[in-house]
Design an enzyme around this catalytic site. Structure first.
Site, PDB file in Angstrom:
ATOM      1  N   GLN A  48       8.260  -4.638  -0.763  1.00 38.77           N
ATOM      2  CA  GLN A  48       7.833  -5.274   0.554  1.00 38.77           C
ATOM      3  C   GLN A  48       7.308  -6.796   0.177  1.00 38.77           C
ATOM      4  OE1 GLN A  48       5.140  -2.250   1.742  1.00 38.77           O
ATOM      5  NE2 GLN A  48       3.817  -3.906   2.584  1.00 38.77           N
ATOM      6  N   CYS A  99       5.779  -2.728   5.758  1.00 39.38           N
ATOM      7  CA  CYS A  99       5.704  -1.414   5.296  1.00 39.38           C
ATOM      8  C   CYS A  99       6.541  -0.350   6.405  1.00 39.38           C
ATOM      9  CB  CYS A  99       4.474  -0.710   4.972  1.00 39.38           C
ATOM     10  SG  CYS A  99       3.390  -0.612   6.351  1.00 39.38           S
ATOM     11  N   HIS A 120      -0.765   2.425   6.471  1.00 39.08           N
ATOM     12  CA  HIS A 120       0.372   2.265   5.733  1.00 39.08           C
ATOM     13  C   HIS A 120       1.499   3.097   6.132  1.00 39.08           C
ATOM     14  CE1 HIS A 120       2.509   0.602   2.270  1.00 39.08           C
ATOM     15  NE2 HIS A 120       2.373   1.711   1.751  1.00 39.08           N
TER      16      HIS A 120
END
Length: 461
Positions: free
Chosen positions: A266, A272, A408
């Site tokens: 990324q 993410c 995340h």
């Protein structure tokens, strides 16, 4: 630049940051900075001397001091002994034997040396030497160094400098100037200590240490690579998934069954959420349509009007955006750039579509059953231990990796055991040069780091 000077410059960068400015500090003869400074002082003496023999250091005669000024200043008194070597063209030698063991002819010199690491400059500010005379007490510097080892903090600094040099080479790090390099070295040194603390407190088999993110502060790491939206906004309501009635196998990995594309990266973008969702849909498309295709995350970064591109997003919102757009293009048609652009989505290039999305229950046994029967799952977790994760099964204490601070999004691809320790196999989006070839292994059975709090999947008809 000579290797000795480079080493001294780098060491001094660390030492300057570790000492209070202005005050003289006593320094051990075993101090790496003192030893390197002494070598440079002896070289300076030999280069300026009109004697035909080379002189070498016998011992520090009057101790050593160091002071933080505009750089690092060293004050050394060194006993120099005459050797059997003649100068010739080479005055830089450390292997010369002393002329006689005792009595020895030598000189005593006081040196003041200034090292300014951020401009790569070293100056001999002062040199004053006595007349040559007989020296009756000889303590060779090699034995002296063995008797006076470096102190523990100095050992740690030397280790940090060595690791930082390797880190810069391995990850091809480039800094705009020496000042920035010095700042990154300070951060790197602090991160070594932080990784060691995480290692001490981990309950699993993980190894923590130097990673490609070791020169970033925690704030920089969170800003560049994590997703603050996950813990700030509730997910969009979705239908609850039905759990298979058949028992789940003892282990399962969708990589072994062709449902997982290669690890992606990324970059310095909090996207993410897009990678987690496309990974899930890639698996669903494979299972329903029979072909594994790599789908575009950039399309979501550019065209999802609800989520925040590199500022973070929610998988549940991304599913809805894909439905409204009409599907996803291939990675090769809409390639990843790592920053938001104007939306250039084309319905004529859609290669995969979804019909709806599902929430998956929070029970880990049910998560495993659904995964084994239905494919990889989009999940979110607390990335507390991931900045310095290298390999093994990570199992932080719950109080350190709490489930209400998820930040995340990743892809759950399998589960199993290693030497009796149960794990989840997680595909990350930080490239193959992180973790275990891009994968993170997390303890299974304690809802570690909140991995069970936001599990979902697209539905492909």
């Amino acid at each position: 630049m000579a290797p000795a000077l480079r080493s001294l410059l780098l060491l001094s960068t660390v030492l300057v940051s570790a000492l209070p400015p202005g005050r003289w500090q006593e320094a051990s003869p075993g101090d790496p900075g003192v030893r390197q400074a002494a070598k440079l002082a002896v070289r300076h003496y030999n280069q300026g001397s009109d004697r035909e023999e080379i002189y070498r250091q016998v011992r520090l005669a009057g101790g050593a001091r160091k002071q933080v000024v505009s750089g690092m200043k060293y004050d050394l008194t060194i006993l120099l002994g005459r050797t059997l070597c003649k100068k010739g063209k080479n005055v830089i030698r450390d292997d010369c034997e002393l002329r006689s063991p005792a009595p020895l002819r030598g000189v005593e010199c006081n040196f003041s040396i200034l090292v300014v690491p951020w401009i790569n400059e070293t100056k001999i500010l002062h040199q004053a030497c006595s007349q040559e005379s007989l020296v009756t007490e000889v303590t060779d510097i090699s034995s002296q160094n063995q008797k006076i080892p470096s102190t523990k903090p100095e050992d740690e600094l030397v280790e940090a400098v060595t690791l930082f040099k390797d880190f810069v080479t391995i990850y091809d790090k480039r800094y705009k100037d020496d000042e920035e390099a010095g700042r990154r070295l300070q951060i790197f040194t602090q991160n070594l200590k932080k990784a060691a603390r995480i290692q001490e407190m981990d309950q699993g088999t993980a190894e923590y240490g130097v990673t490609k993110y070791s020169d970033l502060t925690e704030e920089e790491f969170r800003t560049l690579f994590l997703n603050p939206v996950l813990s700030k906004r509730p997910p969009r309501p979705m239908k609850m998934a039905a759990i298979p009635t058949d028992p789940a196998p003892t282990q399962w990995d969708w990589r072994d069954h062709g449902a997982v594309t290669a690890v992606k990266n990324q970059g310095m973008c909090g996207s993410c959420w897009a990678f987690s969702v496309t990974g899930n849909i890639e698996g669903q498309w494979f299972l329903r349509k029979g072909s594994l295709i790599s789908l575009s995350e950039q399309e979501l970064v550019d065209c999802d009007g609800v989520d925040h591109a590199c500022g973070g997003g929610l998988p549940s919102s991304a599913y809805e955006a894909i439905e409204k757009l009409g599907g996803l293009e291939l990675e090769s048609d809409y390639s990843y750039q790592g920053h938001k652009q104007s939306c250039s989505f084309s319905t004529g290039k859609v290669s995969a579509y979804i019909n709806s999305s599902l929430e998956i229950p929070k029970d880990e046994t049910e998560i495993a059953a659904w995964l084994a029967h239905n494919g990889p799952i989009s999940i979110a977790l607390n990335a507390f231990a991931m900045q310095f994760y290298r390999k093994g099964i990570s199992h932080p204490f719950r109080i350190l990796c709490n489930p209400w601070m998820i930040d995340h999004a990743v892809l759950l691809v399998g589960y199993g055991e290693r030497d009796g320790t149960p794990f989840w196999a997680i595909k990350n989006s930080w490239g193959e040069d992180w973790g275990e070839k891009g994968y993170y292994y997390l303890y299974r059975g304690s809802a570690a780091c909140g991995m069970n709090t936001m599990c979902s999947s697209a539905v492909v008809g």
